[in-house]
Design a protein around this motif. Structure first.
Motif, PDB file in Angstrom:
ATOM      1  N   GLY A  67       0.825  -1.205   0.000  1.00 13.97           N
ATOM      2  CA  GLY A  67       0.000   0.000   0.000  1.00 13.97           C
ATOM      3  C   GLY A  67       0.860   1.256   0.000  1.00 13.97           C
ATOM      4  N   ALA A  68       0.706   2.062   1.037  1.00 15.33           N
ATOM      5  CA  ALA A  68       1.424   3.336   1.125  1.00 15.33           C
ATOM      6  C   ALA A  68       2.831   3.180   1.679  1.00 15.33           C
ATOM      7  N   GLY A  69       3.177   2.021   2.176  1.00 14.20           N
ATOM      8  CA  GLY A  69       4.519   1.812   2.714  1.00 14.20           C
ATOM      9  C   GLY A  69       4.575   2.045   4.212  1.00 14.20           C
ATOM     10  N   PRO A  70       5.778   2.060   4.764  1.00 16.00           N
ATOM     11  CA  PRO A  70       5.927   2.191   6.216  1.00 16.00           C
ATOM     12  C   PRO A  70       5.519   3.575   6.709  1.00 16.00           C
ATOM     13  N   GLU A  71       5.219   3.642   7.996  1.00 16.90           N
ATOM     14  CA  GLU A  71       4.870   4.907   8.631  1.00 16.90           C
ATOM     15  C   GLU A  71       6.055   5.861   8.560  1.00 16.90           C
ATOM     16  N   SER A  72       5.778   7.155   8.441  1.00 17.44           N
ATOM     17  CA  SER A  72       6.857   8.141   8.329  1.00 17.44           C
ATOM     18  C   SER A  72       7.753   8.151   9.567  1.00 17.44           C
ATOM     19  N   GLU A  73       7.189   7.856  10.736  1.00 15.92           N
ATOM     20  CA  GLU A  73       8.000   7.799  11.962  1.00 15.92           C
ATOM     21  C   GLU A  73       9.035   6.676  11.874  1.00 15.92           C
ATOM     22  N   GLN A  74       8.642   5.545  11.305  1.00 15.35           N
ATOM     23  CA  GLN A  74       9.578   4.433  11.139  1.00 15.35           C
ATOM     24  C   GLN A  74      10.649   4.788  10.118  1.00 15.35           C
TER      25      GLN A  74
END
Length: 94
Positions: A67-74
């Motif tokens: 989908g959109a990929g990993p969370e921006s924090e990660q």
């Protein structure tokens, strides 16, 4: 079959928290259609290294999960990465 394999580096002091934050992602991946295996694990000798291993039936299964990929924090915690995608056309027992 598709294999995603490689390594990520995060600050050594943050590795445990990073991996703990990924546990729900691992659970979701393993429950996803077409996922044959999914693991993120602490390396046994490099304090900031995380080993990546995924196995998927098809590109479509992988894309659907990503989908959109990993969370921006990660993503912000990753200092470097070497991850590759492999296409496997035949599998044999050892």
């Amino acid at each position: 079959m598709i294999i995603i394999a490689g390594k990520l580096w995060v600050d050594a002091a943050d590795r445990g928290a990073y991996l703990a934050g990924c546990s729900s992602i691992v659970e979701q991946a393993r429950a996803a259609v077409g996922c044959l295996d999914f693991a993120l694990s602490a390396d046994s000798i490099e304090p900031g290294r995380i080993n990546v291993y995924e196995r998927w039936k098809t590109d479509e299964d992988l894309a659907r999960f990503r989908g959109a990929g990993p969370e921006s924090e990660q993503v912000a915690q990753i200092r470097d990465a070497e991850v590759s995608k492999y296409r496997i056309f035949d599998v044999e027992a050892p």
